[in-house]
Scaffold this active site. Sequence first.
Site, PDB file in Angstrom:
ATOM      1  N   SER A   1       0.826  -1.208   0.000  1.00  0.00           N
ATOM      2  CA  SER A   1       0.000   0.000   0.000  1.00  0.00           C
ATOM      3  C   SER A   1       0.861   1.259   0.000  1.00  0.00           C
ATOM      4  O   SER A   1       2.062   1.230   0.309  1.00  0.00           O
ATOM      5  CB  SER A   1      -0.904   0.021   1.229  1.00  0.00           C
TER       6      SER A   1
ATOM      7  N   ASP B   1      -1.393  -1.014  -3.745  1.00  0.00           N
ATOM      8  CA  ASP B   1      -2.719  -0.827  -3.148  1.00  0.00           C
ATOM      9  C   ASP B   1      -2.936   0.569  -2.570  1.00  0.00           C
ATOM     10  O   ASP B   1      -2.004   1.204  -2.073  1.00  0.00           O
ATOM     11  CB  ASP B   1      -2.901  -1.870  -2.039  1.00  0.00           C
ATOM     12  N   HIS B   2      -4.197   1.013  -2.611  1.00  0.00           N
ATOM     13  CA  HIS B   2      -4.630   2.286  -2.016  1.00  0.00           C
ATOM     14  C   HIS B   2      -3.708   3.440  -2.394  1.00  0.00           C
ATOM     15  O   HIS B   2      -3.231   4.190  -1.546  1.00  0.00           O
ATOM     16  CB  HIS B   2      -4.739   2.161  -0.497  1.00  0.00           C
TER      17      HIS B   2
ATOM     18  N   ASP C   1      -7.047   5.005  -5.381  1.00  0.00           N
ATOM     19  CA  ASP C   1      -8.037   5.356  -4.365  1.00  0.00           C
ATOM     20  C   ASP C   1      -8.336   6.852  -4.368  1.00  0.00           C
ATOM     21  O   ASP C   1      -7.607   7.655  -3.781  1.00  0.00           O
ATOM     22  CB  ASP C   1      -7.523   4.925  -2.989  1.00  0.00           C
TER      23      ASP C   1
ATOM     24  N   HIS D   1     -12.701  -4.944   0.868  1.00  0.00           N
ATOM     25  CA  HIS D   1     -11.638  -4.417   1.726  1.00  0.00           C
ATOM     26  C   HIS D   1     -12.030  -4.628   3.189  1.00  0.00           C
ATOM     27  O   HIS D   1     -13.191  -4.817   3.516  1.00  0.00           O
ATOM     28  CB  HIS D   1     -11.429  -2.928   1.464  1.00  0.00           C
TER      29      HIS D   1
ATOM     30  N   VAL E   1      -6.812  -8.608   2.844  1.00  0.00           N
ATOM     31  CA  VAL E   1      -6.516  -8.899   4.254  1.00  0.00           C
ATOM     32  C   VAL E   1      -5.213  -8.215   4.644  1.00  0.00           C
ATOM     33  O   VAL E   1      -4.196  -8.379   3.966  1.00  0.00           O
ATOM     34  CB  VAL E   1      -6.377 -10.420   4.489  1.00  0.00           C
TER      35      VAL E   1
END
Length: 280
Positions: A50, A84-85, A106, A207, A230
């Site tokens: 992330s 991620d994100h 995101d 999520h 996760v």
Amino acid sequence: MPLVRTSELMSAAQAARQAVAAFNVITVEHAEAIATGAESAGTPAVLQISENAVKFHGGRLAPIAAATAAVARSSTARLALHLDHVESTALLHAASAHDFTSVMFDASKLPYGDNVKATAEAAGWAHERGLWIEAELGRVGGKAGDAHTPGVRTDPTEAAAYVADTGVDALAVAVGSTHAMTTRTATLDHALITTLREAVPVPLVLHGSSGVPDTELRAAVAAGMTKINVGTALNTAFTGAVRAFLEAHPSTVDPRKYLTPAREAMAGVVAGFLRNVRPR
């Protein structure tokens, strides 16, 4: 084994009406535990890094990405690498240079119109480079004071329009889970998942799955979830194992002594989630 593309894992899972579990990597031990857990379960998995993890590493993506990719390549499991994100455009643009085949952009904190515009631009950039892209609509909660209430659930009609207007390949939706839960007590809205699955033409992503019990996860996959994220559950196992070891051996200074049980604890958690979402 060579890295697998996230899109390949997702397509196969969707065709089999199963799901792919994606696990957050913070340290090399996380990556090793995810690989070991996937090997134990005999199923593929996604290792995801992330933007917050990149910040933890001083804003440097390359070292943790290279280490994670190396762990994945040395594993016998089929593993993909996902960013991620991502809120930073600069970080998004670094994805293709570091073995990532997918990214979650995101823009969920933005007003709807701005979210659509930013995400459509990100999707266009990603697709030009062969990257699979995920986005989020609705507020999953659990971060920066977001409230986890029915009012933040994803609206199916809006979700269908959002996917059409942005061109994303997968959509993270708010259906009852919450980021950063340390107990598995969340109850999901399975009727909403089914409605979203019928309304949205791309795979759905859950999520905040650390707080979702096994029975709820299995029901969510049956209702139409295809990617299960996760993170916190790994950290809970990691920290618990470290704490227990140091309490029993307070004079220990060699980190290998307590990182070994921590890594093993995370691997067990990974295998458990994988067996639930993608049984052999």
